[in-house]
Design a protein around this motif. Structure first.
Motif, PDB file in Angstrom:
ATOM      1  N   ARG A  88       2.203   1.896  -3.665  1.00  0.00           N
ATOM      2  CA  ARG A  88       0.959   2.053  -4.428  1.00  0.00           C
ATOM      3  C   ARG A  88       0.609   3.678  -4.207  1.00  0.00           C
ATOM      4  N   ASN A  89       0.869   4.434  -2.965  1.00  0.00           N
ATOM      5  CA  ASN A  89       0.518   5.544  -2.272  1.00  0.00           C
ATOM      6  C   ASN A  89       1.551   6.519  -2.999  1.00  0.00           C
ATOM      7  N   CYS A  90       3.066   5.921  -3.051  1.00  0.00           N
ATOM      8  CA  CYS A  90       4.006   6.784  -3.688  1.00  0.00           C
ATOM      9  C   CYS A  90       3.831   7.061  -4.783  1.00  0.00           C
ATOM     10  N   ASP A 122       1.043  -0.973  -0.084  1.00  0.00           N
ATOM     11  CA  ASP A 122      -0.008  -0.009  -0.122  1.00  0.00           C
ATOM     12  C   ASP A 122       0.748   1.132   0.017  1.00  0.00           C
ATOM     13  N   TYR A 123       1.913   1.278   0.724  1.00  0.00           N
ATOM     14  CA  TYR A 123       2.953   2.317   0.708  1.00  0.00           C
ATOM     15  C   TYR A 123       3.472   2.591  -0.520  1.00  0.00           C
ATOM     16  N   SER A 165       7.066   8.668 -11.215  1.00  0.00           N
ATOM     17  CA  SER A 165       7.204   7.194 -11.401  1.00  0.00           C
ATOM     18  C   SER A 165       7.259   6.871 -12.933  1.00  0.00           C
ATOM     19  N   ARG A 193       1.005   6.747  -6.755  1.00  0.00           N
ATOM     20  CA  ARG A 193      -0.151   7.691  -6.887  1.00  0.00           C
ATOM     21  C   ARG A 193       0.082   9.218  -6.747  1.00  0.00           C
ATOM     22  N   SER A 194       1.121   9.427  -5.647  1.00  0.00           N
ATOM     23  CA  SER A 194       1.172  10.816  -5.289  1.00  0.00           C
ATOM     24  C   SER A 194       2.282  11.335  -6.054  1.00  0.00           C
ATOM     25  N   HIS A 195       2.936  10.516  -6.862  1.00  0.00           N
ATOM     26  CA  HIS A 195       4.269  10.990  -7.502  1.00  0.00           C
ATOM     27  C   HIS A 195       4.044  10.220  -8.857  1.00  0.00           C
ATOM     28  N   ARG A 196       3.135  10.519  -9.600  1.00  0.00           N
ATOM     29  CA  ARG A 196       2.909   9.643 -10.685  1.00  0.00           C
ATOM     30  C   ARG A 196       3.968   9.942 -11.966  1.00  0.00           C
TER      31      ARG A 196
END
Length: 208
Positions: free
Chosen positions: A6-8, A3-4, A16, A10-13
């Motif tokens: 995935r959140n990273c 989950d961590y 990434s 999403r927040s830094h798409r």
């Protein structure tokens, strides 16, 4: 942990996507070469595997990945220029022009990166064909093991390149589609019109 991550992402798409594009391009630029050396201790030639890459070419790969990222920024970032001040009119025209050019040409920004990746990936089959044309290759020690392992790595790299391209194209299409809102709601149309007036150009296009 999952989950961590995935959140990273999403927040830094954008970061990434750039990392994946750059990693794919760098791995495709690296060239795997086989060389055969006769060993005095054994009758069979020894197989040596080398990974070859030029630092200048690896450094230039940042330009291709950065150029491809232009497909993921509205108006190539020109929409963030201020419209207040003495240069407000010039900046406003630049924002309108940048958004119009991005709307039409942003998918083409991925073309140089794609051509560079295809060029790098095509080197491996060509080099393998050259190796198989040599007589001592099949008789060389551990050549078949190295060949199978390298071929598997190359197949995974091809899959990574295709996945990276699909992710970049989908993100670009999603951003292109986000500008167009299809709705008959008068309140939503009025809200979109207020946003466009605030920005000074038609950022949101109402259809339907």
């Amino acid at each position: 942990m999952r989950d961590y991550i995935r959140n990273c992402i999403r927040s830094h798409r954008c970061l990434s996507v750039f990392t994946v594009l750059q990693l794919t391009l760098m791995l495709s630029i690296l060239e795997v070469r086989f060389q055969f050396h006769q060993s005095p201790q054994t009758q069979r030639p020894m197989t040596h595997v080398y990974v070859v890459g030029q630092l200048s070419e690896l450094a230039r790969s940042l330009l291709f990945s950065g150029f491809a990222m232009g497909a993921m920024f509205y108006g190539y970032g020109l929409i963030h220029l201020p419209i207040k001040g003495a240069l407000g009119g010039v900046f406003s025209r630049l924002r309108i022009t940048g958004l119009a050019v991005w709307q039409r040409c942003s998918p083409l920004m991925l073309l140089p990166w794609s051509m560079k990746v295809v060029q790098g990936l095509s080197r491996f089959p060509f080099h393998m064909w050259e190796c198989l044309a040599k007589e001592p290759c099949l008789a060389a020690d551990n050549f078949l093991w190295f060949l199978v392992l390298t071929a598997l790595l190359w197949i995974h790299l091809v899959i990574l390149a295709i996945a990276s391209f699909v992710v970049a194209v989908r993100l670009n299409l999603r951003m292109l589609g986000a500008r167009h809102i299809r709705s008959g709601n008068h309140e939503l149309r009025a809200y979109a019109q207020e946003i466009n007036e605030l920005l000074g150009f038609e950022m949101i296009v109402m259809t339907g």
